[in-house]
Design a protein around this motif. Structure first.
Motif, PDB file in Angstrom:
ATOM      1  N   ASN A  14       0.845  -1.134  -0.071  1.00 35.35           N
ATOM      2  CA  ASN A  14      -0.052  -0.060   0.060  1.00 35.35           C
ATOM      3  C   ASN A  14       0.861   1.302  -0.111  1.00 35.35           C
ATOM      4  O   ASN A  14       0.205   2.475  -0.140  1.00 35.35           O
ATOM      5  N   PHE A  15       2.145   1.098   0.022  1.00 28.48           N
ATOM      6  CA  PHE A  15       3.095   2.375   0.156  1.00 28.48           C
ATOM      7  C   PHE A  15       3.085   3.139  -1.357  1.00 28.48           C
ATOM      8  O   PHE A  15       3.440   2.447  -2.143  1.00 28.48           O
ATOM      9  N   SER A  16       2.569   4.079  -1.107  1.00 29.74           N
ATOM     10  CA  SER A  16       2.543   4.904  -2.676  1.00 29.74           C
ATOM     11  C   SER A  16       3.154   6.136  -2.847  1.00 29.74           C
ATOM     12  O   SER A  16       3.174   6.830  -3.852  1.00 29.74           O
ATOM     13  N   ASP A  17       3.793   6.728  -1.560  1.00 33.56           N
ATOM     14  CA  ASP A  17       4.174   8.071  -1.657  1.00 33.56           C
ATOM     15  C   ASP A  17       5.692   7.858  -2.296  1.00 33.56           C
ATOM     16  O   ASP A  17       6.643   7.565  -1.758  1.00 33.56           O
ATOM     17  N   SER A  18       5.883   8.679  -3.566  1.00 34.80           N
ATOM     18  CA  SER A  18       7.019   8.454  -3.986  1.00 34.80           C
ATOM     19  C   SER A  18       8.031   9.711  -4.046  1.00 34.80           C
ATOM     20  O   SER A  18       8.587   9.950  -4.688  1.00 34.80           O
ATOM     21  N   SER A  19       7.585  10.519  -3.018  1.00 40.14           N
ATOM     22  CA  SER A  19       8.712  11.631  -2.762  1.00 40.14           C
ATOM     23  C   SER A  19       9.802  11.170  -2.458  1.00 40.14           C
ATOM     24  O   SER A  19       9.978  10.338  -1.513  1.00 40.14           O
ATOM     25  N   THR A  20      10.792  12.142  -2.584  1.00 36.74           N
ATOM     26  CA  THR A  20      12.278  11.664  -2.342  1.00 36.74           C
ATOM     27  C   THR A  20      12.469  11.196  -0.637  1.00 36.74           C
ATOM     28  O   THR A  20      13.366  10.335  -0.506  1.00 36.74           O
ATOM     29  N   GLU A  21      11.858  12.053   0.154  1.00 36.18           N
ATOM     30  CA  GLU A  21      12.008  11.942   1.498  1.00 36.18           C
ATOM     31  C   GLU A  21      11.334  10.514   1.977  1.00 36.18           C
ATOM     32  O   GLU A  21      11.677   9.621   2.788  1.00 36.18           O
ATOM     33  N   LYS A  22      10.034  10.207   1.415  1.00 36.33           N
ATOM     34  CA  LYS A  22       9.331   9.085   1.761  1.00 36.33           C
ATOM     35  C   LYS A  22      10.126   7.855   1.256  1.00 36.33           C
ATOM     36  O   LYS A  22      10.123   6.723   1.835  1.00 36.33           O
ATOM     37  N   ILE A  23      10.701   7.993   0.254  1.00 29.52           N
ATOM     38  CA  ILE A  23      11.449   6.952  -0.441  1.00 29.52           C
ATOM     39  C   ILE A  23      12.546   6.476   0.492  1.00 29.52           C
ATOM     40  O   ILE A  23      12.784   5.412   0.719  1.00 29.52           O
ATOM     41  N   GLU A  24      13.026   7.549   1.164  1.00 26.89           N
ATOM     42  CA  GLU A  24      14.414   7.246   2.194  1.00 26.89           C
ATOM     43  C   GLU A  24      13.992   6.658   3.268  1.00 26.89           C
ATOM     44  O   GLU A  24      14.623   5.782   3.749  1.00 26.89           O
ATOM     45  N   ALA A  25      12.677   7.279   3.567  1.00 22.33           N
ATOM     46  CA  ALA A  25      12.243   6.583   4.897  1.00 22.33           C
ATOM     47  C   ALA A  25      11.837   4.744   4.601  1.00 22.33           C
ATOM     48  O   ALA A  25      12.073   3.990   5.482  1.00 22.33           O
ATOM     49  N   PHE A  26      11.366   4.639   3.137  1.00 24.94           N
ATOM     50  CA  PHE A  26      10.906   3.520   2.988  1.00 24.94           C
ATOM     51  C   PHE A  26      12.108   2.527   3.001  1.00 24.94           C
ATOM     52  O   PHE A  26      12.210   1.239   3.677  1.00 24.94           O
ATOM     53  N   ARG A  27      13.233   3.020   2.498  1.00 25.68           N
ATOM     54  CA  ARG A  27      14.438   2.151   2.406  1.00 25.68           C
ATOM     55  C   ARG A  27      15.070   1.851   3.786  1.00 25.68           C
ATOM     56  O   ARG A  27      15.418   0.805   4.040  1.00 25.68           O
ATOM     57  N   LEU A  28      15.100   3.082   4.557  1.00 28.56           N
ATOM     58  CA  LEU A  28      15.480   2.706   6.201  1.00 28.56           C
ATOM     59  C   LEU A  28      14.648   1.613   6.809  1.00 28.56           C
ATOM     60  O   LEU A  28      15.003   0.513   7.453  1.00 28.56           O
ATOM     61  N   LYS A  29      13.388   1.722   6.676  1.00 27.42           N
ATOM     62  CA  LYS A  29      12.311   0.734   7.172  1.00 27.42           C
ATOM     63  C   LYS A  29      12.572  -0.528   6.768  1.00 27.42           C
ATOM     64  O   LYS A  29      12.497  -1.548   7.524  1.00 27.42           O
ATOM     65  N   TYR A  30      12.381  -0.682   5.319  1.00 29.92           N
ATOM     66  CA  TYR A  30      12.240  -2.051   4.758  1.00 29.92           C
ATOM     67  C   TYR A  30      13.400  -2.594   4.332  1.00 29.92           C
ATOM     68  O   TYR A  30      13.605  -3.987   3.996  1.00 29.92           O
ATOM     69  N   ILE A  31      14.491  -1.826   3.809  1.00 31.67           N
ATOM     70  CA  ILE A  31      15.614  -2.401   3.041  1.00 31.67           C
ATOM     71  C   ILE A  31      17.181  -2.494   3.685  1.00 31.67           C
ATOM     72  O   ILE A  31      17.867  -3.239   3.547  1.00 31.67           O
ATOM     73  N   SER A  32      17.098  -1.138   4.584  1.00 26.40           N
ATOM     74  CA  SER A  32      18.669  -1.185   5.218  1.00 26.40           C
ATOM     75  C   SER A  32      18.990  -2.281   6.045  1.00 26.40           C
ATOM     76  O   SER A  32      18.151  -3.040   6.378  1.00 26.40           O
ATOM     77  N   LYS A  33      20.185  -2.242   6.619  1.00 27.92           N
ATOM     78  CA  LYS A  33      20.795  -3.018   7.517  1.00 27.92           C
ATOM     79  C   LYS A  33      19.882  -3.124   8.788  1.00 27.92           C
ATOM     80  O   LYS A  33      19.897  -4.095   9.516  1.00 27.92           O
ATOM     81  N   LYS A  34      19.238  -1.647   9.246  1.00 28.96           N
ATOM     82  CA  LYS A  34      18.733  -1.936  10.541  1.00 28.96           C
ATOM     83  C   LYS A  34      17.053  -2.120  10.003  1.00 28.96           C
ATOM     84  O   LYS A  34      16.328  -1.697  11.027  1.00 28.96           O
ATOM     85  N   SER A  35      16.690  -2.373   9.072  1.00 28.75           N
ATOM     86  CA  SER A  35      15.206  -2.407   8.634  1.00 28.75           C
ATOM     87  C   SER A  35      14.739  -3.698   9.377  1.00 28.75           C
ATOM     88  O   SER A  35      15.241  -4.574   9.874  1.00 28.75           O
ATOM     89  N   VAL A  36      13.379  -3.644   9.381  1.00 28.10           N
ATOM     90  CA  VAL A  36      12.534  -4.626  10.101  1.00 28.10           C
ATOM     91  C   VAL A  36      12.812  -6.089   9.608  1.00 28.10           C
ATOM     92  O   VAL A  36      12.743  -7.005  10.132  1.00 28.10           O
ATOM     93  N   ILE A  37      12.644  -5.932   8.028  1.00 26.03           N
ATOM     94  CA  ILE A  37      12.946  -7.131   7.576  1.00 26.03           C
ATOM     95  C   ILE A  37      14.369  -7.742   7.751  1.00 26.03           C
ATOM     96  O   ILE A  37      14.480  -8.940   8.024  1.00 26.03           O
TER      97      ILE A  37
END
Ligand code: PHE
Length: 328
Positions: A14-37
């Motif tokens: 459902n994530f749909s906000d493609s602004s630069t800041e939100k994409i970075e937030a997405f990356r931190l939350k789901y992709i980065s080393k410290k992500s939930v995943i």
């Protein structure tokens, strides 16, 4: 854990906000080393093999989903940024104006190769970082002799025996050491000189060396070959001038000029291979003789295309390069 995976899956879908800041937030939350995943993968390591079997696949899928989503969001972000230029879509395949063209130096190099191939010369190659023997000594430049200063050299500071080759003549020696005559080769390549950059000289440029060794090769053969070359390259009516010159590795030596803009432009140095050079390569000068020449590709391209500034060749200015589209 399956529950968490499923709820994260929904969140990501459902994530749909493609602004630069939100994409970075997405990356931190789901992709980065410290992500939930990533955190779930750490927990996964300590699970029983039974649980691992159940969770493994959905967890991997979740990871892929997050990565794909990130790409999708970035693409949207790019599109939005470029929406003020509706005809500019970075994800379209190259349009006509982005297709490259063959570099003028490459066009001329290919033409030189073709001309000499037609009369039986083959192509050779050699190193650009060279040692003193191949660049100077074997070519009959005596140690500490002023002749070495004819060519301002870049030395490798950590090893003064190594230089950036000042000419393609180094490959003559490498070849004559390796093979026995007869030989008839041309050697295209890049060379370097410690010169002030101007419209007429550069710290690097390109040459094509020629070498022909056989029994009874004469100065007449050299002249015929080079006149033939000039006519093939510049046309039947080309005016050519031969001037006596000096190179440590040829005797006699000559330079060839081409008539250009009410004057003459030097395009090559040449001569009969000095007997000392043959001896240095263990070829008997009583039995064999030869000629050699070295021509500047930039010089030839300048005459051919009427270019008066050498620097244009290496500046990668599209306004210059585009003019060679389809050129021959
Ligand atoms: N190596 C010479 C130069 O760079 C050119 C040359 C090559 C002259 C072969 C004679 C024979 O100026």
């Amino acid at each position: 854990m399956i529950k968490i995976i499923n709820s994260l899956k929904k969140e990501i879908e459902n994530f749909s906000d493609s602004s630069t800041e939100k994409i970075e937030a997405f990356r931190l939350k789901y992709i980065s080393k410290k992500s939930v995943i990533n955190d779930l993968f750490l927990q996964f390591k300590d699970m029983s093999s039974e649980d691992k079997r159940n969770v493994g696949q959905p967890l991997n899928k979740l990871k892929t989903l997050a990565k794909d989503k990130l790409i999708q969001l970035s693409q949207l972000n790019h599109k939005n940024k470029n929406s003020s230029h509706p005809d500019k879509d970075l994800f379209l395949p190259p349009q006509n104006d982005t297709i490259g063209s063959v570099h003028p130096l490459r066009i001329v190099r290919n033409k030189i190769i073709k001309i000499f191939r037609d009369i039986g010369f083959s192509i050779e190659d050699g190193p650009e970082i060279e040692n003193d023997w191949y660049n100077f000594t074997a070519l009959n430049f005596p140690k500490n002799h002023p002749a070495r200063e004819m060519q301002d050299t870049f030395f490798i500071s950590k090893n003064p025996d190594k230089v950036l080759r000042t000419h393609t003549s180094n490959v003559q020696i490498r070849l004559m050491e390796k093979e026995s005559p007869p030989m008839r080769v041309i050697i295209p390549g890049r060379v370097y000189r410690n010169e002030t950059v101007s419209s007429k000289s550069h710290c690097f440029f390109h040459q094509v060396e020629g070498l022909y060794i056989d029994k009874k090769v004469s100065f007449k053969n050299l002249k015929e070959t080079l006149f033939y070359f000039a006519k093939e390259m510049f046309g039947e009516d080309t005016k050519v001038r031969f001037r006596p010159s000096y190179f440590p590795f040829t005797e006699p030596s000559a330079e060839m000029d081409i008539s250009w803009k009410n004057g003459w432009l030097e395009i090559l140095g040449s001569g009969l291979v000095d007997p000392n050079v043959l001896k240095n390569c263990k070829i008997d000068p009583e039995e064999y003789s030869g000629f050699a020449f070295g021509m500047g590709i930039e010089r030839i391209a300048m005459i051919k295309y009427g270019i008066d500034d050498l620097r244009l060749f290496s500046e990668n200015d599209k306004r210059f390069l585009n003019q060679f589209r389809g050129a021959q």
